[in-house]
Design a protein around this motif. Structure first.
Motif, PDB file in Angstrom:
ATOM      1  N   GLN A 198       0.876  -1.329  -0.179  1.00  0.00           N
ATOM      2  CA  GLN A 198      -0.036   0.097   0.005  1.00  0.00           C
ATOM      3  C   GLN A 198       0.724   1.223   0.166  1.00  0.00           C
ATOM      4  O   GLN A 198       0.479   2.209  -0.569  1.00  0.00           O
ATOM      5  CB  GLN A 198      -0.971  -0.031   1.111  1.00  0.00           C
ATOM      6  CG  GLN A 198      -1.972  -1.039   1.337  1.00  0.00           C
ATOM      7  CD  GLN A 198      -2.663  -1.124  -0.184  1.00  0.00           C
ATOM      8  OE1 GLN A 198      -3.237  -0.167  -0.558  1.00  0.00           O
ATOM      9  NE2 GLN A 198      -2.836  -2.054  -0.846  1.00  0.00           N
ATOM     10  N   GLU A 199       2.133   1.148   0.661  1.00  0.00           N
ATOM     11  CA  GLU A 199       2.723   2.449   0.774  1.00  0.00           C
ATOM     12  C   GLU A 199       3.748   2.569  -0.614  1.00  0.00           C
ATOM     13  O   GLU A 199       3.589   3.685  -0.854  1.00  0.00           O
ATOM     14  CB  GLU A 199       3.917   2.209   1.715  1.00  0.00           C
ATOM     15  CG  GLU A 199       3.172   2.119   3.231  1.00  0.00           C
ATOM     16  CD  GLU A 199       3.974   2.025   4.333  1.00  0.00           C
ATOM     17  OE1 GLU A 199       5.425   1.578   4.113  1.00  0.00           O
ATOM     18  OE2 GLU A 199       3.895   1.893   5.563  1.00  0.00           O
ATOM     19  N   THR A 200       4.021   1.538  -1.176  1.00  0.00           N
ATOM     20  CA  THR A 200       4.621   1.503  -2.555  1.00  0.00           C
ATOM     21  C   THR A 200       3.477   2.137  -3.508  1.00  0.00           C
ATOM     22  O   THR A 200       3.877   3.071  -4.286  1.00  0.00           O
ATOM     23  CB  THR A 200       4.989   0.180  -2.881  1.00  0.00           C
ATOM     24  OG1 THR A 200       6.012  -0.380  -2.077  1.00  0.00           O
ATOM     25  CG2 THR A 200       5.642   0.300  -4.484  1.00  0.00           C
ATOM     26  N   LEU A 201       2.192   1.746  -3.499  1.00  0.00           N
ATOM     27  CA  LEU A 201       1.267   2.212  -4.313  1.00  0.00           C
ATOM     28  C   LEU A 201       1.089   3.942  -4.077  1.00  0.00           C
ATOM     29  O   LEU A 201       0.756   4.521  -5.074  1.00  0.00           O
ATOM     30  CB  LEU A 201      -0.164   1.339  -4.171  1.00  0.00           C
ATOM     31  CG  LEU A 201      -0.009  -0.072  -4.721  1.00  0.00           C
ATOM     32  CD1 LEU A 201      -1.476  -0.693  -4.349  1.00  0.00           C
ATOM     33  CD2 LEU A 201       0.141  -0.092  -6.196  1.00  0.00           C
ATOM     34  N   ALA A 202       1.229   4.229  -2.919  1.00  0.00           N
ATOM     35  CA  ALA A 202       1.014   5.608  -2.750  1.00  0.00           C
ATOM     36  C   ALA A 202       2.052   6.528  -3.035  1.00  0.00           C
ATOM     37  O   ALA A 202       1.738   7.481  -3.570  1.00  0.00           O
ATOM     38  CB  ALA A 202       0.796   5.802  -0.921  1.00  0.00           C
ATOM     39  N   LEU A 209       3.955   5.473  -5.790  1.00  0.00           N
ATOM     40  CA  LEU A 209       3.713   5.607  -7.484  1.00  0.00           C
ATOM     41  C   LEU A 209       2.739   6.479  -7.574  1.00  0.00           C
ATOM     42  O   LEU A 209       2.764   7.254  -8.666  1.00  0.00           O
ATOM     43  CB  LEU A 209       3.256   3.980  -7.705  1.00  0.00           C
ATOM     44  CG  LEU A 209       4.567   3.289  -7.656  1.00  0.00           C
ATOM     45  CD1 LEU A 209       4.102   1.760  -7.982  1.00  0.00           C
ATOM     46  CD2 LEU A 209       5.620   3.623  -8.499  1.00  0.00           C
ATOM     47  N   LYS A 210       1.650   6.653  -6.820  1.00  0.00           N
ATOM     48  CA  LYS A 210       0.508   7.607  -7.243  1.00  0.00           C
ATOM     49  C   LYS A 210       1.106   8.981  -7.086  1.00  0.00           C
ATOM     50  O   LYS A 210       0.747   9.757  -7.821  1.00  0.00           O
ATOM     51  CB  LYS A 210      -0.825   7.454  -6.227  1.00  0.00           C
ATOM     52  CG  LYS A 210      -1.723   8.146  -6.582  1.00  0.00           C
ATOM     53  CD  LYS A 210      -2.940   8.020  -5.922  1.00  0.00           C
ATOM     54  CE  LYS A 210      -4.254   8.762  -6.294  1.00  0.00           C
ATOM     55  NZ  LYS A 210      -5.483   8.502  -5.495  1.00  0.00           N
ATOM     56  N   LEU A 211       1.739   9.341  -6.141  1.00  0.00           N
ATOM     57  CA  LEU A 211       2.390  10.620  -5.892  1.00  0.00           C
ATOM     58  C   LEU A 211       3.144  10.994  -7.182  1.00  0.00           C
ATOM     59  O   LEU A 211       3.280  12.005  -7.739  1.00  0.00           O
ATOM     60  CB  LEU A 211       3.024  10.902  -4.639  1.00  0.00           C
ATOM     61  CG  LEU A 211       2.213  10.760  -3.408  1.00  0.00           C
ATOM     62  CD1 LEU A 211       3.174  10.844  -2.149  1.00  0.00           C
ATOM     63  CD2 LEU A 211       1.484  12.354  -3.201  1.00  0.00           C
ATOM     64  N   ALA A 213       3.019   9.521 -10.190  1.00  0.00           N
ATOM     65  CA  ALA A 213       2.242   9.911 -11.196  1.00  0.00           C
ATOM     66  C   ALA A 213       1.479  11.319 -11.296  1.00  0.00           C
ATOM     67  O   ALA A 213       1.622  11.905 -12.457  1.00  0.00           O
ATOM     68  CB  ALA A 213       0.992   8.846 -11.440  1.00  0.00           C
ATOM     69  N   LEU A 214       1.074  11.558  -9.856  1.00  0.00           N
ATOM     70  CA  LEU A 214       0.487  12.990 -10.101  1.00  0.00           C
ATOM     71  C   LEU A 214       1.380  14.025 -10.164  1.00  0.00           C
ATOM     72  O   LEU A 214       1.344  15.006 -10.992  1.00  0.00           O
ATOM     73  CB  LEU A 214      -0.110  13.189  -8.735  1.00  0.00           C
ATOM     74  CG  LEU A 214      -1.347  12.492  -8.245  1.00  0.00           C
ATOM     75  CD1 LEU A 214      -1.806  12.454  -6.935  1.00  0.00           C
ATOM     76  CD2 LEU A 214      -2.614  12.726  -9.154  1.00  0.00           C
ATOM     77  N   THR A 246       4.212  13.950 -12.058  1.00  0.00           N
ATOM     78  CA  THR A 246       4.539  13.870 -13.508  1.00  0.00           C
ATOM     79  C   THR A 246       3.524  14.473 -14.314  1.00  0.00           C
ATOM     80  O   THR A 246       3.685  15.325 -15.173  1.00  0.00           O
ATOM     81  CB  THR A 246       4.810  12.235 -14.034  1.00  0.00           C
ATOM     82  OG1 THR A 246       5.670  11.461 -13.445  1.00  0.00           O
ATOM     83  CG2 THR A 246       4.739  12.350 -15.419  1.00  0.00           C
ATOM     84  N   ARG A 247       2.014  14.389 -13.953  1.00  0.00           N
ATOM     85  CA  ARG A 247       1.002  14.948 -14.756  1.00  0.00           C
ATOM     86  C   ARG A 247       1.078  16.451 -14.476  1.00  0.00           C
ATOM     87  O   ARG A 247       0.855  17.319 -15.345  1.00  0.00           O
ATOM     88  CB  ARG A 247      -0.511  14.435 -14.205  1.00  0.00           C
ATOM     89  CG  ARG A 247      -0.890  13.154 -14.875  1.00  0.00           C
ATOM     90  CD  ARG A 247      -2.262  13.067 -14.419  1.00  0.00           C
ATOM     91  NE  ARG A 247      -2.393  11.713 -14.007  1.00  0.00           N
ATOM     92  CZ  ARG A 247      -3.408  11.039 -13.154  1.00  0.00           C
ATOM     93  NH1 ARG A 247      -3.952  11.923 -12.562  1.00  0.00           N
ATOM     94  NH2 ARG A 247      -3.182   9.830 -12.734  1.00  0.00           N
TER      95      ARG A 247
END
Length: 93
Positions: free
Chosen positions: A53-57, A59-61, A63-64, A66-67
């Protein structure tokens, strides 16, 4: 890790739950649980789940971020630091 080696039917889980949980706590890889021959769930220890879950969080940051870069919603680091320093000075007053 090959998930095909870690596939167990739900009936096996029911009959060996304590043993499987001990194995997971001791570092065994996650198990794919099947029902009627189809994968239905993954069973893993809590520490591995939290790490995932921490890794996914993170990765989401990323990605955000990068956007934001692609959309031009960034400022130079020098400007951001100056703005933070200015704000910190106001908070002390």
């Amino acid at each position: 890790m090959r998930y095909s080696e870690q596939v167990k039917p739900v009936s096996y889980l029911k009959a060996h739950a304590a043993e499987l949980l001990r194995g997971l706590a001791d570092g065994a890889p996650p198990l794919v649980i099947t029902q009627n021959g189809e994968a239905r769930a993954v069973l893993q220890d809590v520490a591995s789940y939290q790490e995932t879950q921490e890794t996914l969080a993170l990765l989401k940051l990323l990605a955000l971020g990068t956007r934001d870069i692609e959309a031009g919603r960034t400022v130079p680091a020098r400007d951001a630091i100056a703005r933070l320093r200015k704000g910190a000075g106001n908070a002390a007053e």
